[in-house]
Design an enzyme around this catalytic site. Structure first.
Site: not given
Length: 489
Positions: A221, A348-349, A152, A315
């Protein structure tokens, strides 16, 4: 559970002695970098790996702090027996400038006013972060990094390292990242920033010592966290399940599990992160662009590292096509690049969760050693016409046993060894041309180290000059280097 963990660790702090000149032209003084190290630096400082963290990460990448309920954020791949094996490598992770986890950022005290910087802190870029890390690496006495790794925003730093300091990076592993920020990525960051600055408690960034803009930061967030997941992972994690009820209430309460999850993520985030840092770091990501003349290939033209580029199928924040663009741009420059697209439903994690696949892929890449990975660079050479006495003096002063002789254009003409010098005394030779070896066995930088070792063993020699495709001498690899590699790895 601390199985295969490096155990307890402590954060260290490095104060940069000089002013840090930023890409904007502004300067920051009294800059501190928080960092952690894992493993042991070897005698020639050739086993250092720099880990670059994510947008909201920090220096605590592995191991345990006292009171931790969970280990560092990348403990899945850092530690004994893992891809970044701390029994082999010396791993470094620093908190970036602009952050709020020990490094100088907007919440730090401005030495001129003795008050928190707030918005007086200058805007920083990914390049500025890397320049600060470079000063830390210099402080540790490391002239070349065995690898730079990150996902990232950490991947942006990896790419910037390979461009800003190409001679310092042997291997680069950018994961789930891009060569430049896209309009969609900038748009998500802007919405998050608007959420923060719209909070009445933000107070134009001057909220230190008063009420915090927790609502705005939590909302930012929540927005960001949605981009870290995938549709599949949300289905698997939440489905359409209700939170602590069996029927709809037909009101605006938090009925679905996914709603409660996002609110929990937002609330807990405000307990550990500074709202102004979120503004600064997302802006740094927005500014990131390695293209030159609208060409990523041109922007990456001077890289020297070997690359492993990793993407994840689900992702959508940094989709695989952006990683493939990096690969194509590197290939256009004849860079050594390997691409792996990992099947995962985590979005994405994935780079924080796919421990099995990441350990396998990264370990394989780091373990495949080539001559260029261990060769000695900037070696002493001699030119035509030099005397035997002068060659002997160079060997003595440089404490070496093998001395290549090169033509004016840098191409290899022959090699003289300490044995040749001893032989010249016995034979009473005065001409270097009579004793040196002209048909020299050489190695190429992209040659597997096993092949170089086989050449040495089969011919009973202890060193090989390393030549490039134009037959110019660029280094030397010795049997001692290979033996040390075997002992360490």
């Amino acid at each position: 559970m601390k199985y295969k963990s490096i155990g307890d660790v402590e954060t260290q702090y490095y104060r940069i002695p000089d002013e840090l000149i930023l890409e904007s032209g502004k300067k920051i003084k009294d800059v501190t970098l928080a960092f952690e190290t894992y493993g042991t630096l070897n005698w020639d400082k050739s086993n250092a790996i720099l880990v670059c963290h994510t947008l909201t990460g920090d220096a605590h990448a592995a191991g345990w702090h006292e009171g931790d309920r969970k280990p560092g954020w990348w403990d899945i791949i850092i530690g004994p027996g893992k891809a970044l094996d701390t029994q082999k490598y010396f791993v470094i992770c620093s908190n970036v400038i602009g952050g709020c986890k020990g490094s100088t950022g907007p919440s730090s005290i401005n030495p001129d006013t003795k008050e928190p910087y707030g918005l007086d802190f200058p805007v920083v870029t990914i390049k500025d972060m890397v320049n600060a890390q470079k000063k830390l690496v210099d402080y540790l006495g490391i002239s070349k990094l065995f690898a730079v790794v990150g996902g990232s925003m950490g991947g942006l730093q990896v790419l910037q390292w390979s461009v800003s300091y190409p001679e310092m990076v042997k291997k680069a592993i950018p994961i789930a990242t891009a060569g430049y920020s896209t309009p969609q990525q900038i748009a998500f960051n802007e919405v998050g920033r608007i959420a923060i600055v719209s909070d009445p408690n933000w107070n134009s960034g001057d909220y230190y010592g008063g009420k915090q803009p927790t609502h705005g930061l939590a909302l930012a967030r929540m927005i960001g966290h949605i981009t870290y997941l995938s549709d599949d992972s949300m289905h698997q994690k939440f489905g359409r399940r209700l939170q602590n009820k069996n029927e709809y209430e037909f009101d605006f309460s938090r009925e679905f599990e996914v709603e409660s999850y996002l609110h929990y993520q937002g609330l807990t985030f405000t307990e550990r992160f500074d709202a102004n840092s979120y503004l600064y770091l997302t802006k740094a990501v927005d500014y990131f662009d390695l293209t030159e003349n609208n060409s990523l290939a041109e922007g990456l033209r001077d890289v020297e590292a070997k690359f492993l580029v990793i993407s994840f199928t689900s992702d959508w924040l940094y989709p695989p096509y952006q990683l493939r663009e990096i690969v194509m741009s590197l290939s256009a420059n004849n860079a050594d690049v390997t691409y792996r697209e990992i099947e995962s439903n985590y979005g994405h994690d994935s780079f924080l969760l796919e421990s099995g696949q990441l350990n396998y892929v990264i370990n394989n890449f780091l373990s495949h050693t080539y001559v260029s990975d261990i060769m000695i660079e900037n070696i002493a050479t001699i030119s035509e016409g030099i005397s035997i006495d002068e060659a002997a003096r160079v060997m003595f002063e440089k404490e070496i046993t093998h001395l290549p002789l090169v033509y004016e254009d840098g191409k290899l003409a022959g090699i003289v060894t300490s044995w040749d010098i001893s032989k010249s005394i016995a034979l009473k030779s005065s001409n270097l041309d009579e004793i040196m070896t002209k048909n020299v066995i050489t190695a190429r930088p992209d040659e597997p180290i096993e092949k170089a070792a086989e050449k040495m063993e089969s011919r009973d020699i202890s060193a090989l000059p390393v030549i490039d495709k134009n037959k110019r001498v660029i280094g030397m690899v010795t049997s001692e280097d290979i033996s040390r590699l075997i002992e360490e790895f």
